[in-house]
Motif scaffolding. Structure first.
Motif, PDB file in Angstrom:
ATOM      1  N   PRO A   1       0.812  -1.232   0.000  1.00  0.00           N
ATOM      2  CA  PRO A   1       0.000   0.000   0.000  1.00  0.00           C
ATOM      3  C   PRO A   1       0.838   1.272   0.000  1.00  0.00           C
ATOM      4  CG  PRO A   1      -0.096  -1.102   2.143  1.00  0.00           C
ATOM      5  CD  PRO A   1       0.545  -2.068   1.187  1.00  0.00           C
ATOM      6  N   TYR A   2       1.938   1.287   0.751  1.00  0.00           N
ATOM      7  CA  TYR A   2       2.737   2.513   0.810  1.00  0.00           C
ATOM      8  C   TYR A   2       3.423   2.776  -0.527  1.00  0.00           C
ATOM      9  CZ  TYR A   2       5.768   6.215   2.479  1.00  0.00           C
ATOM     10  OH  TYR A   2       6.390   7.434   2.634  1.00  0.00           O
ATOM     11  N   THR A   3       4.008   1.735  -1.120  1.00  0.00           N
ATOM     12  CA  THR A   3       4.658   1.888  -2.434  1.00  0.00           C
ATOM     13  C   THR A   3       3.653   2.347  -3.472  1.00  0.00           C
ATOM     14  OG1 THR A   3       6.209   0.122  -1.858  1.00  0.00           O
ATOM     15  CG2 THR A   3       6.030   0.700  -4.191  1.00  0.00           C
ATOM     16  N   ASN A   4       2.466   1.743  -3.449  1.00  0.00           N
ATOM     17  CA  ASN A   4       1.411   2.127  -4.392  1.00  0.00           C
ATOM     18  C   ASN A   4       1.000   3.578  -4.180  1.00  0.00           C
ATOM     19  OD1 ASN A   4      -0.421   1.690  -6.473  1.00  0.00           O
ATOM     20  ND2 ASN A   4      -1.969   0.763  -5.151  1.00  0.00           N
ATOM     21  N   ALA A   5       0.926   3.994  -2.915  1.00  0.00           N
ATOM     22  CA  ALA A   5       0.568   5.381  -2.608  1.00  0.00           C
ATOM     23  C   ALA A   5       1.640   6.341  -3.116  1.00  0.00           C
ATOM     24  CB  ALA A   5       0.384   5.546  -1.102  1.00  0.00           C
ATOM     25  N   VAL A   6       2.906   5.963  -2.984  1.00  0.00           N
ATOM     26  CA  VAL A   6       4.000   6.811  -3.465  1.00  0.00           C
ATOM     27  C   VAL A   6       3.933   6.962  -4.983  1.00  0.00           C
ATOM     28  CG1 VAL A   6       6.512   6.982  -3.724  1.00  0.00           C
ATOM     29  CG2 VAL A   6       5.522   6.363  -1.508  1.00  0.00           C
ATOM     30  N   VAL A   7       3.669   5.869  -5.702  1.00  0.00           N
ATOM     31  CA  VAL A   7       3.552   5.941  -7.166  1.00  0.00           C
ATOM     32  C   VAL A   7       2.426   6.889  -7.563  1.00  0.00           C
ATOM     33  CG1 VAL A   7       2.999   4.631  -9.261  1.00  0.00           C
ATOM     34  CG2 VAL A   7       4.535   3.641  -7.547  1.00  0.00           C
ATOM     35  N   HIS A   8       1.305   6.800  -6.887  1.00  0.00           N
ATOM     36  CA  HIS A   8       0.175   7.691  -7.191  1.00  0.00           C
ATOM     37  C   HIS A   8       0.513   9.144  -6.859  1.00  0.00           C
ATOM     38  CE1 HIS A   8      -2.140   4.028  -7.699  1.00  0.00           C
ATOM     39  NE2 HIS A   8      -3.187   4.740  -8.079  1.00  0.00           N
ATOM     40  N   GLU A   9       1.188   9.363  -5.722  1.00  0.00           N
ATOM     41  CA  GLU A   9       1.531  10.726  -5.336  1.00  0.00           C
ATOM     42  C   GLU A   9       2.546  11.329  -6.297  1.00  0.00           C
ATOM     43  OE1 GLU A   9       1.498  14.251  -2.828  1.00  0.00           O
ATOM     44  OE2 GLU A   9       0.117  12.718  -3.570  1.00  0.00           O
ATOM     45  N   ILE A  10       3.431  10.505  -6.844  1.00  0.00           N
ATOM     46  CA  ILE A  10       4.373  10.988  -7.869  1.00  0.00           C
ATOM     47  C   ILE A  10       3.598  11.528  -9.058  1.00  0.00           C
ATOM     48  CG2 ILE A  10       6.068  10.234  -9.591  1.00  0.00           C
ATOM     49  CD1 ILE A  10       7.066   8.235  -7.373  1.00  0.00           C
ATOM     50  N   GLN A  11       2.586  10.793  -9.492  1.00  0.00           N
ATOM     51  CA  GLN A  11       1.773  11.246 -10.623  1.00  0.00           C
ATOM     52  C   GLN A  11       1.010  12.517 -10.279  1.00  0.00           C
ATOM     53  OE1 GLN A  11       0.141   6.983 -11.246  1.00  0.00           O
ATOM     54  NE2 GLN A  11      -0.177   8.014 -13.197  1.00  0.00           N
ATOM     55  N   ARG A  12       0.464  12.562  -9.075  1.00  0.00           N
ATOM     56  CA  ARG A  12      -0.314  13.749  -8.679  1.00  0.00           C
ATOM     57  C   ARG A  12       0.588  14.975  -8.578  1.00  0.00           C
ATOM     58  NH1 ARG A  12      -1.432  17.390  -4.988  1.00  0.00           N
ATOM     59  NH2 ARG A  12       0.332  16.718  -3.729  1.00  0.00           N
ATOM     60  N   TYR A  13       1.690  14.825  -7.873  1.00  0.00           N
ATOM     61  CA  TYR A  13       2.524  15.974  -7.549  1.00  0.00           C
ATOM     62  C   TYR A  13       3.319  16.465  -8.761  1.00  0.00           C
ATOM     63  CZ  TYR A  13       5.530  18.908  -4.601  1.00  0.00           C
ATOM     64  OH  TYR A  13       6.182  19.965  -4.021  1.00  0.00           O
ATOM     65  N   SER A  14       3.808  15.548  -9.583  1.00  0.00           N
ATOM     66  CA  SER A  14       4.567  15.960 -10.781  1.00  0.00           C
ATOM     67  C   SER A  14       3.630  16.555 -11.827  1.00  0.00           C
ATOM     68  CB  SER A  14       5.334  14.785 -11.381  1.00  0.00           C
ATOM     69  OG  SER A  14       4.459  13.772 -11.834  1.00  0.00           O
ATOM     70  N   ASN A  15       2.430  15.970 -11.941  1.00  0.00           N
ATOM     71  CA  ASN A  15       1.384  16.516 -12.808  1.00  0.00           C
ATOM     72  C   ASN A  15       1.943  16.959 -14.151  1.00  0.00           C
ATOM     73  OD1 ASN A  15      -1.047  17.447 -13.721  1.00  0.00           O
ATOM     74  ND2 ASN A  15      -0.999  19.344 -12.544  1.00  0.00           N
ATOM     75  N   ILE A  16       2.463  15.995 -14.907  1.00  0.00           N
ATOM     76  CA  ILE A  16       3.219  16.326 -16.118  1.00  0.00           C
ATOM     77  C   ILE A  16       2.343  16.828 -17.265  1.00  0.00           C
ATOM     78  CG2 ILE A  16       5.018  14.684 -15.525  1.00  0.00           C
ATOM     79  CD1 ILE A  16       3.761  12.899 -17.760  1.00  0.00           C
ATOM     80  N   ILE A  17       1.061  16.492 -17.248  1.00  0.00           N
ATOM     81  CA  ILE A  17       0.132  17.008 -18.269  1.00  0.00           C
ATOM     82  C   ILE A  17      -0.728  18.080 -17.615  1.00  0.00           C
ATOM     83  CG2 ILE A  17      -1.720  16.469 -19.893  1.00  0.00           C
ATOM     84  CD1 ILE A  17       0.831  15.156 -20.701  1.00  0.00           C
TER      85      ILE A  17
END
Length: 506
Positions: free
Chosen positions: A347-363
């Motif tokens: 769960p923590y690793t999965n949460a980090v992957v999602h937060e990377i997508q949210r925070y980087s917000n490349i699009i």
């Protein structure tokens, strides 16, 4: 000043004034927004860029549904979770079109998936989704490909022996080879000249998508294609990609056998044969080439950029990196090949992957939509053929939906007991009928490659480097500024014997 000059000046000023009055009259049919000016609309106020910070300021003045004018064309902007979700889903069919403008038409001719419309788009998208399922996207066979590419990346980084490196190109090569395997049925070596030129060409075309030259092309296509170096470069890059794709298609034709489809091109060629003589079918080699390009563009630029941010965040937040690695070690051990299914135990690793997508917000801004008929968005009238922009940045940083929107916080995706939770405002792949076709593949790639890298290495700043530039490089995707890191092979203690995280004796 001569009489002729005076008359000419008066004539031009009169034309501009009439155009100004016309724009003000037209504005009444659209949601409110900043005052547009003749010829440029609001581009002068926007510094010729559709930038998320500019949109944020305009939303404060005009509300979460407002109108910008790009040249003489109205563009309705959706700002914040509520506006984006309702705007793209309540009347989803009404806003499922793509703009038919000079740039998109010049580069795609209305073919493929990304910028097509109507029956053609529906057929190409339906075929693409069905073919991905047939090829095993989301299944074990696809996981094996991803694991192999992740292993190639691990081996490359291991050879660097902890020396400083810019991870961008190794990551791009890895992600590009994933999509090459899907489309072409084979991968390229990292030093293949055609492969390197393909990556460079796609990057050039993507960068052109949100540049000053893009708007010049819209205003003066002939001038831009003949006198702007950036436009010439984008055209040259597209020509190279088309030539490479044509060669791949011919190669597939020569070795093709019935009932032995291996990749996207094989399946598409088979569909062309099946639908010959069907007047309603849209399957031909022009659409095949454009669909391949669309898949490659969407499947490399976004995922590779997200992974580059991921590694940067792990360097910047070593405590989070350590917590991910402790979870990986405790749950999977040191030699387990990462599967997508493993996310349920991590769960923590999965949460980090999602937060990377949210925070980087490349699009920051989703690809533009176009209204197919007169419709209504959150109570505002929107006439047919109006361009609609969904500001994804405003969704992923909406203070009404995220506890700490301006901080990197994996807790956004965890409950009080540490279990992973989905969030309704997590929309990096957009929403509605034009939602990203490769979403599942991208999710699998991000989780498997990220987890595999953290299982194998500890990522640190090079010795003596204390700070890293975290400002984004503005373009079609928001890339991190160039940076270097060190990939230090992790060593675990197992029964008193030193072993690397990939099970090799040290």
């Amino acid at each position: 000043m001569s009489t002729v000059s005076v008359v000419l000046v008066v004539f031009v000023v009169s034309l501009l004034f009439m155009q100004f009055l016309k724009l003000q009259w037209m504005r009444r049919r659209f949601p409110p927004g900043p005052t547009p000016y003749p010829i440029f609309g609001n581009l002068l106020q926007m510094n010729f860029q559709i930038h998320h910070e500019i949109l944020k300021k305009m939303a404060k003045s005009h509300g979460n549904v407002f109108t910008l004018w790009i040249l003489n064309n109205p563009v309705v902007v959706l700002q914040g979770f509520k506006a984006v979700k309702e705007g793209l889903t309540v009347h989803a069919g009404d806003v499922a079109g793509r703009p038919v403008n000079a740039v998109f038409n010049f580069f795609t001719h209305g073919n493929g998936v990304m910028f097509s419309n109507g029956r053609l788009w529906k057929q190409q998208r339906r075929f693409g989704l069905a073919t991905m399922r047939k090829m095993g996207v989301g299944k074990k066979s696809q996981e094996i490909q991803l694991q192999e590419e992740a292993t190639h990346l691990v081996e490359y980084l291991r050879k660097m022996d902890g020396k400083p490196l810019d991870p961008t190109m190794p990551v791009v090569h890895t992600v590009s080879n994933v999509i090459c395997s899907v489309i072409f049925g084979h991968r390229f070596s990292e030093d293949d000249e055609n492969f390197l030129h393909l990556i460079e060409s796609v990057d050039t075309i993507a960068a052109f998508g949100n540049s000053f030259s893009f708007f010049v092309f819209e205003l003066f296509p002939w001038f831009a294609t003949h006198f702007l170096a950036s436009v010439k470069q984008a055209i040259s890059s597209k020509n190279f990609v088309n030539a490479l794709l044509a060669k791949e298609i011919e190669s597939h034709k020569e070795r093709r056998k019935q009932n032995e489809n291996q990749d996207f091109i094989d399946y598409y060629l088979d569909e062309i044969d099946k639908t010959k003589g069907d007047a309603d079918a849209t399957y031909d080699e022009e659409n095949l080439m454009q669909s391949i390009f669309d898949l490659f563009l969407a499947g490399t630029e976004t995922t590779a950029t997200t992974l580059c941010w991921a590694l940067l965040y792990m360097v910047l937040y070593p405590d989070i990196q350590e917590k991910v690695q402790k979870e990986l070690d405790a749950v999977l051990g040191c030699s387990h090949l990462i599967c997508y299914e493993d996310r349920k135990q991590l769960p923590y690793t999965n949460a980090v992957v999602h937060e990377i997508q949210r925070y980087s917000n490349i699009i920051l801004i989703a690809l533009p939509r176009q209204s197919l008929r007169d419709t209504e968005l959150l109570g505002f009238p929107v006439p047919k053929n109006t361009i609609i922009l969904a500001n994804i940045d405003s969704v992923l940083s909406d203070p009404g939906k995220w506890e700490t929107p301006d901080q990197f916080n994996p807790g956004h995706f965890l409950d009080k007991d540490g279990n992973f939770v989905n969030r309704e405002a997590f929309l990096p792949f957009s929403i509605g009928q034009r939602v990203c076709m490769g979403e599942l593949l991208a999710r699998m790639e991000l989780f498997i490659i990220f987890s595999t890298l953290l299982q194998a290495f500890k990522f640190t700043l090079p010795e003596g480097v204390k700070e890293v530039n975290t400002k984004l490089v503005f373009g079609s995707t928001m890339k991190p500024s160039p940076y270097q890191l060190c990939a230090i092979p992790r060593v675990l203690m197992d029964a008193g014997v030193k072993r690397s995280s990939w099970g090799e004796s040290s």
